[in-house]
Enzyme design. Sequence first.
Site, PDB file in Angstrom:
ATOM      1  N   ASP A 153       0.875  -1.161   0.000  1.00 28.51           N
ATOM      2  CA  ASP A 153       0.000   0.000   0.000  1.00 28.51           C
ATOM      3  C   ASP A 153       0.922   1.223   0.000  1.00 28.51           C
ATOM      4  O   ASP A 153       2.134   1.109   0.240  1.00 28.51           O
ATOM      5  CB  ASP A 153      -0.933  -0.008   1.225  1.00 28.51           C
TER       6      ASP A 153
HETATM    7  C1  BGC Z   1      -4.969   3.435   0.295  1.00 28.55           C
HETATM    8  C2  BGC Z   1      -5.079   2.451  -0.842  1.00 28.55           C
HETATM    9  C3  BGC Z   1      -4.937   3.172  -2.155  1.00 28.55           C
HETATM   10  C4  BGC Z   1      -3.626   3.892  -2.171  1.00 28.55           C
HETATM   11  C5  BGC Z   1      -3.347   4.642  -3.460  1.00 28.55           C
HETATM   12  C6  BGC Z   1      -3.748   4.310   0.182  1.00 28.55           C
HETATM   13  O1  BGC Z   1      -3.797   5.355   1.090  1.00 28.55           O
HETATM   14  O2  BGC Z   1      -4.960   2.750   1.526  1.00 28.55           O
HETATM   15  O3  BGC Z   1      -6.299   1.771  -0.767  1.00 28.55           O
HETATM   16  O4  BGC Z   1      -5.051   2.283  -3.211  1.00 28.55           O
HETATM   17  O5  BGC Z   1      -3.603   4.840  -1.104  1.00 28.55           O
HETATM   18  O6  BGC Z   1      -4.153   5.736  -3.585  1.00 28.55           O
END
Ligand code: BGC
Length: 831
Positions: A325
């Site tokens: 993530d």
């Molecule tokens: C989130 C993810 C997301 C990623 C990219 C993160 O803060 O937890 O679900 O895909 O950001 O935007």
Amino acid sequence: MNTINLINLMKNYSISKIAKTALLSTLISSGVSWSKNPEPKDANGNPLITIKGYTFSDFNKNGKLDKYEDTRLAMADRVQDLISKLTDEEKASLLIGIGMPGFDPIKFEFHPEADLGKVPGAAGGTFEIKRLGLASVIVSDGPAGLRINPKRDKDSNTYYATAFPVGTALASTWNTELINNVGKAMGNEVKEYGVDVLLGPGMNIHRNPLCGRNFEYYSEDPLLTGKISAAMVNGIQSNGVGTSIKHFAANNQERNRMGVNAHISERALREIYLRGFEISVKEAQPWTIMSSYNLINGTYTSERKDLLTTVLRNEWGFKGLVMTDWFGGYNSFMAPFSPNSVSNVNAQLSAGNDLLMPGMPNQKQAVLDNIKSGKLAPAVVNKDLSRIIELILKSPSMSKYNYSNKPNLKANAEVTRQAAAEGTILLKNDKNTLPFTSKSTPLAVFGLTSYDFISGGTGSGDVNEAYSVSLIDGLTNAGFSIDTELEGKYKPYNAAQNIIEMERRKNNGGLLATPKRIVELELSKETIESKANSSELALITIGRNAGEGDDRKVNEDFNLAADEVALINNVSEAFHAKGKKVVVVLNIGGVIETSSWKDKVDAILLPWQPGQEGGNSVADVFSGKVTPSGKLTMTFPAKYEDTPSFKNWIGTPTENPTNVTYEDGIYVGYRYYNTFNVKPSYEFGYGLSYTNFEVSDLKLSATSFASKITATVTVKNTGKTAGKEVVELYLSAPSKNTDKPSSELKAFAKTNLLQAGESQTITLTLNPKDLASFVTDKNAWIAEAGAYKVAIGTSSLNIKQTASFSLAKELVVEKTNSSFAADVKFSDLKH
Ligand code: BGC
């Protein structure tokens, strides 16, 4: 001999060397040959190909084709050839994402030259290696539709994407075929906007109703989660683009999501928190998986080899790539930006977390140093790279897919409208309050959210849609008139409050700001009474919004606020005094308290956050154009304190929890309520219809289990309107050796649209693993010998038919590797 002039073809499509090769090999296999005389060159001086008397092997001999470009070879061979050609610098660059274009701290440090990239608003991408023709793979959020910037500098075109219903609303359809179609539509937008991988679906388990991101996720049940996810992934990927099922695993709360250590037993992990991912991997092979932010039993998930390699790849057979993530492995969003701070890249890459997103300069340096010094084993680098390169080779960006930037938004609006209507749950409908068709008086519409419907939650799960149909717009479109005096009061109030709220969010983290509830407009009793005179029916919408970064609260969020209670009380009293009815619409992203007020109103509709066509979808159900067939995918407890994770929810210290212990074990949701006889307000699997169904004739294919058993059951529409019903199979397993929930969902199906009087036979299958529980000290999924009870219900408590079968001898269904050792002592809740 066939002769084709490829030059124009190549020019027109300006396709990559690899795509040309693909084309060539197709042509060769269909008997075409070519000449190299004269050898033409493109504008950059690269040789182009003509087709007379020139053989494929000539290309190799002339050094114009590398092995990796030969699409006739096995992918693994091509990938290895490519890896052998990479410098250490290039290897390090490929293992790290290219940052977040448009996100200044990285843009300036990592990519001084970067503008907003190929697709502005995308969340990131992989490194491009021009000299080898390796494209940059573009990844973008999210679970309710593609999240990209709707407008671009110096460009009059717009790039809106469809806001589909949120994950919870989609899952409430219990209709995998419909989900597959939504996935197809979503994936088409991904592809036509030039994106390679959609960062979704989100599939964490609803462990507690307060999780701020529950709206993105499907259910408290892993089977339902896994089946819905698989249908979605298959739908999206049928377009030739990828998905990233997330967040693997146990990202069940938002507060301190990057630093919280979740202590979870291996059994609860395998049966509850991993099981949905397992189903999705086995049934859909998502191109990628996103590891979560949190730690499990003392180690970041992105550093856990047992999770990312032993279980995911060796046991389940996952073939794709794992990415972190965004900034996963750092303990806060601030950490990546403090000098010299770097995640434990060696642990991450060695665990099988192939790609570190979005990618920081420090990470790249650390990886490069470790490759050079040999601290990162070449075999590890090779493995991770091979997965990244395979993803690149199969991406639309690599084949220079000529995307249109014009997905069919009109057709997709229809897809989301239908999906949201089918995901709408009828919680209550006294004396057939709904459907409502009378148009003789204007509808009295209360609640500020009626005028400003919430199509989806905030954060990366939000979509930049072109429009959002409010409840009043939807009702108006359906031919109802709306009380203009109320509209005249609510609209300006909303407009003013929205400006304040948007400004507050901008100053509190922007995209990641937690939304704040706007207090209801106070209406005098006289105003409400006058509406009870002039309108036949009142509608009240209760709205809730949430998103990533923090969790919801009990007061004024799970529980209604005093202003909302007053609104329900005053409207109900005034309308009931005149013999008129009140309908509540719940435009919410997560579970709220209903038991204290549900008796005061006549009907309750739960469309969740239904996407951009929400108002039309609700109007379709309200007016009877669509018969509701949604079912709850989680329990609505009678009070928050009944929640099984209530005692240890959010962990300690509460303001910024660093530890949370899942003492509720496998008793999540209905597994707890039904086993411990705690009566909910609305149970898992519940939802009413405008028609009635009779479920009869349950037959099992055998009375003793061999390798599988099928259950068939007949569903008949005994009412007057066409409708669909969900058939839910709950299994009670013998629990002499292992403690087990009273019953668990093991299969489900939705009927076709059944006309009045029509029947359908449904077949549901039980496989050995459906009988088994995970027995930790034996490292195995084991089905106990004894009697198994099959219960077919239209909710987890409304059981219509039962039957039994036996298992003669204990069955060790699957042996596993001992994983997820505990880092602190605690015991799971037992019955
Ligand atoms: C989130 C993810 C997301 C990623 C990219 C993160 O803060 O937890 O679900 O895909 O950001 O935007």
